[in-house]
Design an enzyme around this catalytic site. Sequence first.
Site, PDB file in Angstrom:
ATOM      1  N   VAL A 120       0.679  -1.522  -0.400  1.00 17.77           N
ATOM      2  CA  VAL A 120       0.123   0.087  -0.136  1.00 17.77           C
ATOM      3  C   VAL A 120       0.879   0.601  -0.449  1.00 17.77           C
ATOM      4  CG1 VAL A 120      -2.012   0.912   1.421  1.00 17.77           C
ATOM      5  CG2 VAL A 120      -2.049  -1.432   1.370  1.00 17.77           C
ATOM      6  N   PRO A 121       1.618   2.025  -1.279  1.00 17.57           N
ATOM      7  CA  PRO A 121       2.356   2.827  -1.212  1.00 17.57           C
ATOM      8  C   PRO A 121       2.210   3.451  -0.613  1.00 17.57           C
ATOM      9  CG  PRO A 121       1.263   2.559  -3.299  1.00 17.57           C
ATOM     10  CD  PRO A 121       0.125   1.737  -2.647  1.00 17.57           C
ATOM     11  N   CYS A 122       2.633   4.073   0.630  1.00 13.46           N
ATOM     12  CA  CYS A 122       2.060   5.234   0.755  1.00 13.46           C
ATOM     13  C   CYS A 122       3.525   6.005   0.264  1.00 13.46           C
ATOM     14  CB  CYS A 122       2.811   5.387   2.737  1.00 13.46           C
ATOM     15  SG  CYS A 122       3.604   4.484   3.251  1.00 13.46           S
ATOM     16  N   HIS A 123       5.073   4.805   0.318  1.00  8.15           N
ATOM     17  CA  HIS A 123       5.925   6.335  -0.262  1.00  8.15           C
ATOM     18  C   HIS A 123       5.706   7.312  -1.504  1.00  8.15           C
ATOM     19  CE1 HIS A 123       5.508   2.830  -2.594  1.00  8.15           C
ATOM     20  NE2 HIS A 123       6.257   2.813  -3.417  1.00  8.15           N
ATOM     21  N   ARG A 124       4.569   7.071  -2.524  1.00  8.52           N
ATOM     22  CA  ARG A 124       4.201   8.066  -3.211  1.00  8.52           C
ATOM     23  C   ARG A 124       3.613   8.923  -2.743  1.00  8.52           C
ATOM     24  NH1 ARG A 124       2.002   2.667  -6.983  1.00  8.52           N
ATOM     25  NH2 ARG A 124       4.056   1.525  -6.467  1.00  8.52           N
TER      26      ARG A 124
END
Length: 159
Positions: A120-124
């Site tokens: 779940v790409p919170c880094h984006r």
Amino acid sequence: MRWTVLDSPIGEFSVATDDDSVRGTHFGRVPGAADEPGDETSRRAVAELRAYFAGELTEFGLPVSVPRGSDFERAVWREMTRIPYGGTLTYGEVARRVGDPGAARAVGVACNRNPIPVIVPCHRIVGAGGKLVGFGGGLPRKVKLLEMEAGVALRRAWS
């Protein structure tokens, strides 16, 4: 829940699975995590993560199961999964997309509470103007993930 640890370009990375889904991820080794996946769901999760870190996978296929989180946090986490591989959105843009334009800070809190980072790409999610701020795994990991995805996305677009 079973934890398995794998080596990655951002250091040791642990993934938790149950019989059907990914339940969590963690930067570093979780105490008691196995070095080799012991069941089919763990094997699939580790294989997908290895393919992602190798630049071969741009979308995860295993289901995720998140047993906690407010309705707002869940909405933010769903929106994260819609950010295209290699792309970014600002906290404010995510707040608007989930229907609360004044909630950029709350989006940041939801990012920090994301139980399944990378998948779940919170880094984006970045700050206003593309500024790199906040990341539970540390900014160097966030930079590495964004650079990796951007490079893969460019190579795919140009091939």
